[in-house]
Design a protein around this motif. Structure first.
Motif, PDB file in Angstrom:
ATOM      1  N   PRO A 125       6.050 -78.495  37.299  1.00 23.61           N
ATOM      2  CA  PRO A 125       5.399 -78.150  38.576  1.00 23.61           C
ATOM      3  C   PRO A 125       4.875 -76.716  38.613  1.00 23.61           C
ATOM      4  N   GLU A 126       3.833 -76.468  37.874  1.00 27.35           N
ATOM      5  CA  GLU A 126       3.164 -75.166  37.901  1.00 27.35           C
ATOM      6  C   GLU A 126       1.730 -75.329  37.440  1.00 27.35           C
ATOM      7  N   CYS A 127       0.913 -74.371  37.828  1.00 30.00           N
ATOM      8  CA  CYS A 127      -0.509 -74.383  37.486  1.00 30.00           C
ATOM      9  C   CYS A 127      -0.780 -73.362  36.392  1.00 30.00           C
ATOM     10  N   SER A 128      -1.652 -73.714  35.469  1.00 28.90           N
ATOM     11  CA  SER A 128      -1.957 -72.820  34.349  1.00 28.90           C
ATOM     12  C   SER A 128      -2.925 -71.705  34.745  1.00 28.90           C
ATOM     13  N   ILE A 129      -3.602 -71.863  35.884  1.00 28.09           N
ATOM     14  CA  ILE A 129      -4.566 -70.854  36.323  1.00 28.09           C
ATOM     15  C   ILE A 129      -3.828 -69.762  37.103  1.00 28.09           C
ATOM     16  N   ARG A 130      -3.954 -68.529  36.657  1.00 31.35           N
ATOM     17  CA  ARG A 130      -3.192 -67.442  37.272  1.00 31.35           C
ATOM     18  C   ARG A 130      -4.061 -66.236  37.661  1.00 31.35           C
ATOM     19  N   ASN A 131      -5.374 -66.384  37.534  1.00 27.50           N
ATOM     20  CA  ASN A 131      -6.258 -65.237  37.786  1.00 27.50           C
ATOM     21  C   ASN A 131      -7.015 -65.356  39.106  1.00 27.50           C
TER      22      ASN A 131
ATOM     23  N   CYS B 197       4.799 -83.780  39.684  1.00 23.95           N
ATOM     24  CA  CYS B 197       6.178 -83.951  39.210  1.00 23.95           C
ATOM     25  C   CYS B 197       7.155 -84.105  40.369  1.00 23.95           C
ATOM     26  N   LYS B 198       6.865 -83.391  41.436  1.00 21.13           N
ATOM     27  CA  LYS B 198       7.751 -83.389  42.598  1.00 21.13           C
ATOM     28  C   LYS B 198       6.942 -82.981  43.820  1.00 21.13           C
ATOM     29  N   ASN B 199       7.184 -83.617  44.955  1.00 20.38           N
ATOM     30  CA  ASN B 199       6.492 -83.237  46.187  1.00 20.38           C
ATOM     31  C   ASN B 199       7.150 -81.987  46.762  1.00 20.38           C
ATOM     32  N   LEU B 200       6.614 -80.834  46.410  1.00 18.88           N
ATOM     33  CA  LEU B 200       7.224 -79.571  46.828  1.00 18.88           C
ATOM     34  C   LEU B 200       7.055 -79.294  48.320  1.00 18.88           C
ATOM     35  N   LEU B 201       6.119 -79.981  48.965  1.00 14.68           N
ATOM     36  CA  LEU B 201       5.903 -79.799  50.404  1.00 14.68           C
ATOM     37  C   LEU B 201       6.585 -80.878  51.235  1.00 14.68           C
ATOM     38  N   ASP B 202       7.372 -81.722  50.583  1.00  8.70           N
ATOM     39  CA  ASP B 202       8.002 -82.853  51.254  1.00  8.70           C
ATOM     40  C   ASP B 202       8.846 -82.409  52.445  1.00  8.70           C
TER      41      ASP B 202
ATOM     42  N   GLU C 238     -10.268 -70.733  41.807  1.00 10.15           N
ATOM     43  CA  GLU C 238     -10.963 -71.322  40.660  1.00 10.15           C
ATOM     44  C   GLU C 238     -10.915 -72.851  40.724  1.00 10.15           C
ATOM     45  N   LEU C 239     -11.853 -73.481  40.035  1.00  8.53           N
ATOM     46  CA  LEU C 239     -11.856 -74.934  39.923  1.00  8.53           C
ATOM     47  C   LEU C 239     -10.687 -75.398  39.059  1.00  8.53           C
ATOM     48  N   CYS C 240     -10.132 -76.559  39.386  1.00  4.56           N
ATOM     49  CA  CYS C 240      -9.122 -77.176  38.536  1.00  4.56           C
ATOM     50  C   CYS C 240      -9.737 -77.439  37.159  1.00  4.56           C
ATOM     51  N   ARG C 241      -8.990 -77.132  36.093  1.00  5.84           N
ATOM     52  CA  ARG C 241      -9.488 -77.307  34.733  1.00  5.84           C
ATOM     53  C   ARG C 241      -9.067 -78.639  34.121  1.00  5.84           C
ATOM     54  N   ALA C 242      -8.325 -79.440  34.861  1.00  6.04           N
ATOM     55  CA  ALA C 242      -7.846 -80.732  34.354  1.00  6.04           C
ATOM     56  C   ALA C 242      -7.088 -80.567  33.039  1.00  6.04           C
ATOM     57  N   CYS C 243      -6.301 -79.502  32.932  1.00  5.02           N
ATOM     58  CA  CYS C 243      -5.524 -79.265  31.710  1.00  5.02           C
ATOM     59  C   CYS C 243      -4.285 -80.163  31.653  1.00  5.02           C
ATOM     60  N   ASN C 244      -3.892 -80.694  32.819  1.00  7.84           N
ATOM     61  CA  ASN C 244      -2.760 -81.623  32.935  1.00  7.84           C
ATOM     62  C   ASN C 244      -1.403 -80.999  32.642  1.00  7.84           C
ATOM     63  N   LYS C 245      -1.319 -79.676  32.667  1.00  8.40           N
ATOM     64  CA  LYS C 245      -0.011 -79.040  32.517  1.00  8.40           C
ATOM     65  C   LYS C 245       0.928 -79.472  33.636  1.00  8.40           C
ATOM     66  N   CYS C 246       0.364 -79.680  34.827  1.00  2.77           N
ATOM     67  CA  CYS C 246       1.195 -80.025  35.985  1.00  2.77           C
ATOM     68  C   CYS C 246       1.761 -81.441  35.912  1.00  2.77           C
ATOM     69  N   LEU C 247       1.345 -82.216  34.898  1.00  2.00           N
ATOM     70  CA  LEU C 247       1.952 -83.523  34.706  1.00  2.00           C
ATOM     71  C   LEU C 247       3.348 -83.404  34.098  1.00  2.00           C
ATOM     72  N   GLN C 248       3.600 -82.271  33.459  1.00  2.00           N
ATOM     73  CA  GLN C 248       4.875 -82.059  32.777  1.00  2.00           C
ATOM     74  C   GLN C 248       5.809 -81.120  33.532  1.00  2.00           C
TER      75      GLN C 248
ATOM     76  N   THR D 285      -3.863 -77.996  44.465  1.00  2.00           N
ATOM     77  CA  THR D 285      -2.469 -78.217  44.882  1.00  2.00           C
ATOM     78  C   THR D 285      -1.826 -79.335  44.065  1.00  2.00           C
ATOM     79  N   ARG D 286      -2.509 -79.813  43.060  1.00  3.55           N
ATOM     80  CA  ARG D 286      -2.012 -80.940  42.264  1.00  3.55           C
ATOM     81  C   ARG D 286      -0.631 -80.662  41.675  1.00  3.55           C
ATOM     82  N   TRP D 287      -0.408 -79.440  41.245  1.00  2.00           N
ATOM     83  CA  TRP D 287       0.873 -79.093  40.620  1.00  2.00           C
ATOM     84  C   TRP D 287       2.039 -79.169  41.609  1.00  2.00           C
TER      85      TRP D 287
END
Length: 204
Positions: free
Chosen positions: A57-63, A107-112, A45-55, A101-103
């Motif tokens: 490290p997870e994405c709100s889209i789960r479907n 908050c943290k570079n999970l692929l670092d 799905e397209l990113c919804r720009a909900c900005n949950k991942c600013l707070q 992959t924004r999430w």
């Protein structure tokens, strides 16, 4: 050793996939576990720009399939991205994937600390490959991934990266095309070199 290749071509199994498989084969031959993931075969799905991942490290889209793809990326030791050139840029599939992959970054570079590589392909000899390659490399770098180049150790520079073309020659002001990427010996050599360099980096 786990290596994930992600193909953003809208045509699974074609030139970009062949290039990615050449990279993977260099690692598979040395006992590494490899996987080629075709974005065209998955729902993202397209990113919804909900900005949950600013707070958090997870994405709100789960479907859709992005959570599954992300888990594969997190488990991988190395990630290789491939994109044909669409209008001097990555494909729309790759851009949607990048956005989603924004999430994993805000908050943290999970692929670092992971190892990465990129490759591009276009019809024309100068069809936007360098720009597309730069976009993919910068994306990985922003995630903290160590991007490996395709230079052959102790050899001259043949190319600035794994860049393929179908351009073959000109005759009577008409372009003559290669049948496919497998007819481009320089590209094949660079694909194999990238695989070898990723393996070398992982073994350090």
């Amino acid at each position: 050793m786990n290596i994930l290749a992600i193909n953003s071509s809208h045509r699974p199994g074609k030139n970009t996939a062949l290039m990615l498989n050449l990279v993977l084969n260099e690692i598979k031959d040395k006992g590494g576990h490899t996987e080629l993931l075709e974005l065209a075969n998955h729902k993202i799905e397209l990113c919804r720009a909900c900005n949950k991942c600013l707070q958090t490290p997870e994405c709100s889209i789960r479907n859709d399939d992005m959570a599954m793809i992300a888990q594969k990326m997190l488990k991988a030791d190395a990630i290789v991205l491939g994109s044909p050139v669409y209008f001097v840029n990555v494909t729309s599939l790759m851009k949607i994937f990048i956005d989603r992959t924004r999430w994993m970054h805000m908050c943290k570079n999970l692929l670092d600390g992971k190892v990465g590589g990129v490759l591009t392909h276009a019809g024309l000899r100068n069809g936007g490959q360098e720009m597309t390659q730069m976009i993919l490399e910068r994306f990985l770098q922003h995630h903290g991934v160590h991007v490996v180049d395709s230079r052959i150790v102790d050899a001259p520079i043949y190319n600035i990266g794994v860049i393929g073309t179908l351009f073959d020659d000109m005759k009577d002001e008409k372009i003559l095309w290669k049948k496919g990427v497998m007819d481009d010996p320089l590209t094949l050599m660079m694909c194999r070199a990238l695989g070898q360099n990723i393996l070398r980096q992982l073994n350090r």
